[in-house]
Write an enzyme that holds these catalytic residues in place. Structure first.
Site, PDB file in Angstrom:
ATOM      1  NE  ARG A 108      -2.509  -1.807   3.129  1.00 36.61           N
ATOM      2  CZ  ARG A 108      -2.627  -3.131   3.116  1.00 36.61           C
ATOM      3  NH1 ARG A 108      -3.308  -3.735   2.180  1.00 36.61           N
ATOM      4  NH2 ARG A 108      -2.073  -3.860   4.062  1.00 36.61           N
ATOM      5  CG  HIS A 121       2.942  -9.184  -8.301  1.00 36.88           C
ATOM      6  ND1 HIS A 121       2.927  -7.833  -8.586  1.00 36.88           N
ATOM      7  CD2 HIS A 121       2.103  -9.754  -9.191  1.00 36.88           C
ATOM      8  CE1 HIS A 121       2.095  -7.623  -9.602  1.00 36.88           C
ATOM      9  NE2 HIS A 121       1.594  -8.774  -9.990  1.00 36.88           N
ATOM     10  CG  HIS A 152       0.072 -14.195 -12.246  1.00 37.22           C
ATOM     11  ND1 HIS A 152       0.266 -12.838 -12.220  1.00 37.22           N
ATOM     12  CD2 HIS A 152       1.053 -14.748 -11.493  1.00 37.22           C
ATOM     13  CE1 HIS A 152       1.340 -12.577 -11.481  1.00 37.22           C
ATOM     14  NE2 HIS A 152       1.833 -13.717 -11.036  1.00 37.22           N
ATOM     15  CD  GLU A 158      -1.483 -12.685  -9.319  1.00 31.88           C
ATOM     16  OE1 GLU A 158      -2.172 -12.538 -10.352  1.00 31.88           O
ATOM     17  OE2 GLU A 158      -0.475 -12.009  -9.074  1.00 31.88           O
TER      18      GLU A 158
HETATM   19 ZN    ZN Z   1      -4.966  -8.959 -11.962  1.00 32.51          ZN
HETATM   20 ZN    ZN Z   2      -0.045  -8.942 -11.364  1.00 29.98          ZN
END
Ligand code: ZN
Ligand code: ZN
Length: 295
Positions: A37, A67, A214, A259
């Protein structure tokens, strides 16, 4: 055989994320190496890094993927944002080496109206600066995007533009996000659509450049340009879509990292089981197919 893993939280430190990967039986996993953040970051605690490397080494979980922070925008035409982003990307590469991570995955960035060419040139020079100032070992991968707003990297051709502009272009990898691809209009659910996607990737960036997947289902529709991940089997890609993806020989041996949303810890267990079941069903089909040929 594909390896399966998940993006894990580092709220309790990086070693705790590695411990969770062990608990979940992951073959691979991904983390942010810093608070997602903010662009400011504390250095990684050396004891935490040592404990992290011990768990990963003992289990031979590979690859470890970092990431990059979502707030980094090395495509920005604004000089202050750009400089902060280059510094943060440089720090990401240093951290990846501290943790012994093999891959660093980055969203190319948003050009904010300056255009794809101008944005790609900024990204390429940021990558060169970050590597040339650190000599980092981890391999940087550009991720394909869904195409929301002014995102760059919605097509393989756009990723190629960045690769061609960077001195380090030949070393760059690609991380293929199934949800982003679907949102960008690549129909990965059907055998025909996935074949066209793979052939486009082959001619634009080269298949060997795709080093990770992903694996996310999509809340949005085909070509809807929405980056909204869904649990495996609950979105528009669905279990048949993931069976199709896992049956693709060009993708089959890659690390598949989820994810997907995490509302409770069981979500991670369920999503990992769901993606693994798609791979097993494919293996079963291949086996029975082969037997039929032999008979
Ligand atoms: Zn995404
Ligand atoms: Zn990503």
């Amino acid at each position: 055989m594909a390896g399966f893993g998940i993006h894990l939280s580092i709220s309790g430190g990086v070693a705790q994320a590695a411990a969770r990967a062990r608990e979940l039986g992951c073959d691979t996993f991904q983390i942010f190496s810093r608070n997602p953040r903010t662009l400011k970051a504390k250095p990684i605690d050396p004891d935490d890094a040592t404990a992290f490397r011990a768990i990963v080494g003992e289990l031979e979980i590979r690859p470890v993927v970092i990431h990059v922070n979502y707030l980094i925008n090395v495509a920005s035409p604004k000089d202050d944002t750009y400089q902060l982003s280059v510094d943060a990307l440089t720090d990401e590469l240093v951290r990846a080496d501290v943790l012994g991570a093999e891959l660093v995955v980055m969203h190319p960035g948003n050009h904010l109206g300056s255009g794809v060419e101008a944005g790609a040139a900024r990204i390429a020079s940021a990558i060169d600066r970050a590597y040339e100032s650190t000599g980092a070992r981890a391999r940087l991968c550009l991720e394909n995007m869904a195409g929301a707003g002014t995102e760059i990297g919605t097509t393989f051709a756009e990723l190629r533009t960045i690769i061609d502009m960077a001195r380090l272009g030949p070393t760059l990898g690609v991380c293929f996000d199934t949800c982003h691809a679907y949102g960008a209009g690549y129909d990965v659910c059907t055998a025909r659509g996935l074949r066209a996607t793979i052939e486009e990737a082959r001619s634009a960036v080269g298949i060997e450049r795709i080093v990770a997947v992903h694996a996310n289902d999509s809340k949005g529709q085909l070509g809807g340009r929405k980056d909204q991940h869904e649990h495996i089997g609950h979105g528009a890609i669905g279990l048949p879509g993931f069976r199709n993806i896992l049956a693709c020989p060009e993708l089959a041996g890659l690390p598949f990292i989820l994810e997907t949303p995490v509302d409770s810890p069981e979500d991670q267990v369920r999503d990992l089981a769901a993606i693994r079941s798609c791979a097993q069903q494919d293996e079963h089909r291949q086996l029975t197919g082969r037997m039929r040929v032999e008979v």
